[in-house]
Design a protein around this motif. Structure first.
Motif, mmCIF file in Angstrom:
data_model
loop_
_atom_site.group_PDB
_atom_site.id
_atom_site.type_symbol
_atom_site.label_atom_id
_atom_site.label_comp_id
_atom_site.label_asym_id
_atom_site.label_seq_id
_atom_site.Cartn_x
_atom_site.Cartn_y
_atom_site.Cartn_z
ATOM 1 N N SER A 256 0.918 -1.038 -0.040
ATOM 2 C CA SER A 256 0.032 -0.030 0.027
ATOM 3 C C SER A 256 0.805 1.162 0.011
ATOM 4 O O SER A 256 2.034 0.955 0.518
ATOM 5 C CB SER A 256 -0.873 0.029 1.295
ATOM 6 N N GLU A 257 0.112 2.368 -0.388
ATOM 7 C CA GLU A 257 0.745 3.611 -0.265
ATOM 8 C C GLU A 257 1.652 3.815 1.113
ATOM 9 O O GLU A 257 2.620 4.286 1.212
ATOM 10 C CB GLU A 257 0.032 4.764 -0.631
ATOM 11 N N ASN B 268 6.636 5.315 -3.459
ATOM 12 C CA ASN B 268 5.663 6.152 -3.579
ATOM 13 C C ASN B 268 5.931 7.319 -4.749
ATOM 14 O O ASN B 268 4.791 7.383 -5.274
ATOM 15 C CB ASN B 268 5.452 6.963 -2.273
ATOM 16 N N TYR C 108 4.694 5.341 -7.446
ATOM 17 C CA TYR C 108 3.164 5.281 -7.417
ATOM 18 C C TYR C 108 2.554 6.685 -7.975
ATOM 19 O O TYR C 108 1.499 6.681 -8.837
ATOM 20 C CB TYR C 108 2.742 4.963 -5.929
ATOM 21 N N LYS C 109 3.010 7.805 -7.517
ATOM 22 C CA LYS C 109 2.688 9.031 -7.870
ATOM 23 C C LYS C 109 2.524 9.225 -9.488
ATOM 24 O O LYS C 109 1.775 9.881 -10.062
ATOM 25 C CB LYS C 109 3.198 10.167 -7.035
ATOM 26 N N LYS D 161 1.455 -2.572 -7.300
ATOM 27 C CA LYS D 161 1.558 -2.752 -5.858
ATOM 28 C C LYS D 161 2.145 -4.005 -5.395
ATOM 29 O O LYS D 161 2.735 -4.116 -4.480
ATOM 30 C CB LYS D 161 0.198 -2.841 -5.230
#
Length: 179
Positions: A8-9, A17, A20-21, A37
């Protein structure tokens, strides 16, 4: 059921992260897909896969829309439920109409316009049976004004799709909830 932990974030490192962004921004998403993920269990694989996907799918002479359509057709042909669902969602985000999305899964020959159909069919052949590509296949694309760079992009997207399908199927990814 997923076989590997979803990062998860909240549990991700700063570097993860940042990736992810980028995924959220570039793909116009609200949530990071389970594919990424899961890959985050290996930050090097996450970063490398994202970099390759971003550069192959969003840049170049062939549009992102066409590349995502190729991904859907290959996913459907390979029976990869995860990739089919994910890339149909990406097609919807990119405003591909419902009929075309349906045809990508069940009847590629019905895709219109002809140029789009021929690109998707070539990409499908490149992904599923590249050894069967012949000069006539290249000539169809050239008649549509697609140059060598475009052909290479189509082949690269097809190859990336096959790689991602292998990853998704081998890791037993749960299909994301896109709605």
């Amino acid at each position: 059921m997923a076989k590997f932990k979803i990062i998860s974030e909240e549990a991700a490192s700063d570097a993860t992260n940042r990736v992810y962004k980028q995924i959220l921004k570039v793909k116009h998403l609200r949530v990071v897909p389970n594919f990424f993920k899961t890959l985050a269990n290996s930050p090097a694989v996450l970063e490398g896969t994202w970099t390759a996907y971003r550069k192959v799918s969003t840049r170049g002479a062939i549009s992102e829309v066409l590349k995502e359509m190729i991904f859907v057709a290959i996913s459907a042909a390979r029976n990869c439920a995860y990739c089919e669902a994910a890339h149909l969602a990406f097609c919807r985000i990119l405003k591909v109409d419902t009929e075309t999305c349906k045809n990508l899964v069940s009847n590629v020959d019905a895709i219109r316009p002809e140029r789009t159909r021929d690109i998707v069919k070539f990409g499908l052949k490149a992904g599923i049976s590249p050894q069967r590509i012949v000069d006539a296949d290249y000539n169809i694309l050239k008649r549509h004004g697609i140059d060598d760079a475009g052909i290479i992009e189509i082949v690269a997207m097809s190859g990336f799709a096959m790689n991602a399908i292998t990853i998704a199927d081998a890791l037993k990814l749960d299909v994301d909830k896109w709605d």
